[in-house]
Design an enzyme around this catalytic site. Structure first.
Site, PDB file in Angstrom:
ATOM      1  N   ASP A  42      -1.492  10.980   0.270  1.00 45.28           N
ATOM      2  CA  ASP A  42      -2.216  10.944  -0.991  1.00 45.28           C
ATOM      3  C   ASP A  42      -3.599  10.353  -0.704  1.00 45.28           C
ATOM      4  O   ASP A  42      -3.776   9.609   0.262  1.00 45.28           O
ATOM      5  CB  ASP A  42      -1.435  10.076  -1.978  1.00 45.28           C
ATOM      6  N   ASP A  44      -6.324   8.904  -3.251  1.00 41.51           N
ATOM      7  CA  ASP A  44      -6.829   7.735  -3.979  1.00 41.51           C
ATOM      8  C   ASP A  44      -5.757   6.654  -4.102  1.00 41.51           C
ATOM      9  O   ASP A  44      -4.696   6.881  -4.663  1.00 41.51           O
ATOM     10  CB  ASP A  44      -7.314   8.152  -5.370  1.00 41.51           C
TER      11      ASP A  44
END
Ligand SMILES: [Zn+2]
Length: 558
Positions: A42, A44
């Site tokens: 992922d 952020d």
């Protein structure tokens, strides 16, 4: 490059940003790793600090230790992809060009990734790629030339882990201050931060790979797994690994695991005997029975014994009997001091999936799965009978409400409502259960399903499960039958034991139920909390939604 060829807002699939010239770059010939080919990250909150809707490369700040951790993965030959929800595109908060500038800055700071997979949609778009949907994970696996089950995803919120599980990948949660406590409770694998997640991924990958081959050839290996069907099924990959390194494999199992033992590939002979220090409702120790077991094991001609146990069971009583039977080489997991009972005393940290835990013991004993044998649960094909012809076409939903341990069973009242909701959504539902569960399955099926309770033995149930579109089941044997058939699971998982160890392995899964309920980690066989709240709070519509996430279609009508 495939981006910019069409308006991203018109698309319902993920945007892929992978340069063809990167495919295969930097790869050197090395044996295929057993567990993972790729790590998906992922963006952020996981790789870089979360700056909401950031379109400014200057604001990119990697999380501490990110570069070194990613370089460890690269050095280990793992491919890397970023999988990120960027609804700011749909909302017009930044442009595709700005986002690509941000990604260029990320690569400047953290090194190159083999692929970037971006969901540009909003929740309202109903796409199949916005996490927790599994689309980005599948797309990343495809871009990297592998399958989702050979990927592990690292992310900082529940959506990331859910997307990984729904695709059949592993998911590691690295919580940040924004991660909700219930997301942490529900995750089967939690690491303190990105470097810790990477360290554990590499440790698990290494642990199933033997560092030494057996010093002497193994003609006959004795493998042991007592307890119930599910326990035997999750040990299957490890037993296949031992079988690959031995001429003959004899399996010692208990009466409750016998039917599952019959289904396992790699087993040449089965010895069935209850072990009173393992059974949950043990009979008294019968000295004559122990003497007869010892004599029988002594007659097998064992070169090496590998004793598989669950994390709360002791291998040592059996190890003593094996020593008394004259067996010279014994390997087992033991936190307790084994004295001279074990030649290989293996240790495994808590939280490792049971199949991998067992594979790591097999590796410590010098065995590994051969190339081409994926570390998934599997059944012997000719051990599973044909499916009854009167069940119609494949693609139905199997609901299995029962469990040997009532704490892990779906309450009949809830199961009945689930059947109703699934039927309303157009699914054909078969309700399965053992001969002693007929009253329950009949009552549950009356809500619109077909009652198959007591109709099959375990092998017959495996046949029915294999043609299902999905199985809705608690933490019990049929969940592992589904995993063995590659059939998606809606797991009504009571948290009495860790999900990370006992969740359906390497198969698309949606976990439902309250992971933080008071029964958590109690290992209780019957629910210690009035009302069985960990499961009774499930809304049947969650099951319908889960099937949609797993792309299991209803029979139409919607
Ligand atoms: Zn999307």
């Amino acid at each position: 490059m495939r981006q910019d060829q069409e308006d991203p807002y018109q698309r319902r699939s993920a945007q892929v940003y992978a340069a063809a010239d990167r495919a295969g770059s930097g790869s050197v010939a090395r044996p295929r790793p057993i567990l993972y080919d790729a790590v998906l990250l992922d963006r952020d909150g996981t790789l870089i600090e979360d700056v909401p809707y950031n379109g400014d490369p200057e604001k990119v700040r990697p999380v501490p230790g990110a570069r070194a951790a990613l370089d460890r993965l690269r050095a280990a030959g793992l491919r890397l992809a970023v999988v990120t929800n960027q609804s700011g595109l749909a909302r017009g908060y930044f442009t595709g060009e700005q986002m690509r500038a941000v990604h260029a800055r990320v690569e400047e700071l953290l090194g190159r990734f083999d692929a970037w997979l971006v969901c540009p949609h909003d929740d309202a778009d109903g796409c199949d790629c916005r996490k927790p949907a599994p689309g980005l994970v599948h797309a990343a696996a495809r871009e990297l030339g592998t399958t989702a089950s050979r990927c592990v995803l690292v992310g900082d919120i529940g959506r990331d882990v859910a997307a990984a599980l729904a695709a059949g990948a592993a998911g590691v949660l690295v919580p940040t201050p924004v991660t909700r406590p219930e997301e942490i409770a529900a995750a089967g694998w939690v690491a303190a931060d990105l470097p810790a997640a990477v360290a554990e991924i590499l440790r698990r990958q290494q642990a199933v790979q033997p560092s030494d081959l057996p010093t002497e050839p193994v003609r006959t290996a004795l493998v042991v797994r007592s307890d119930s069907a599910g326990d035997v099924l999750v040990t299957g990959p490890a037993i296949r690994a031992v079988a690959a390194g031995a001429e003959r494999v004899v399996l010692l199992c208990g009466p409750r695991g016998r039917a599952a033992a019959n289904l396992l590939p790699g087993v040449d002979e089965i010895i069935e005997h209850p072990l009173p220090w393992i059974d949950p409702t043990p009979g008294p120790v019968d000295p004559e029975a122990v003497r007869s077991l010892t004599a029988r094991l002594g007659a097998v001609g064992v070169d090496q014994a590998v004793v598989f146990t669950s994390f709360h069971q002791s291998a040592l009583p059996l190890a003593l009997l094996l020593r008394m039977a004259g067996i010279g080489r014994i390997a087992a997991i033991s936190d307790d001091y084994p004295g001279s009972l074990l030649d290989i005393r293996h240790r495994v940290p808590v939280g490792v999936p049971e199949p991998e835990r067992a594979l790591s013991l097999a590796a410590a004993a010098g065995h590994r799965l051969p190339d081409g044998d994926e570390p998934v649960l599997r059944l012997r094909r000719n051990a599973v009978p044909p499916r009854p012809a009167d069940l119609g076409d494949p693609g139905y939903v199997v609901l299995h409400p029962g469990s040997a341990a009532s704490s892990r069973a779906c309450p009949p009242e809830l199961a009945t409502r689930i059947v109703g909701a699934l039927t309303d959504a157009g699914h054909r539902v078969f309700v399965t259960g053992g001969p002693d569960e007929r009253a329950v399955t009949a009552g549950v099926a009356a809500a619109g399903g077909t009652d198959l309770g007591g109709r099959t033995d375990l092998a017959g149930l495996a046949a029915i499960v294999a043609d299902a579109g999905a199985v809705v089941v608690g933490n019990t044997g049929p969940a592992h039958l589904a995993a063995a058939a590659g059939v998606p699971v809606v797991s009504l998982f009571a948290p009495t034991v860790p999900f990370g160890q006992w969740g359906p392995y390497r198969v698309p899964t949606v976990r439902l139920g309250d992971a933080a309920a008071p029964c958590r980690d109690t290992r209780a066989a019957s629910c210690p909390v009035p009302g069985h709240p960990c499961l009774s709070g499930i809304d049947p519509d969650e099951v319908v939604d889960a099937l949609r996430t797993l792309a299991v279609g209803g029979g139409g009508g919607r």
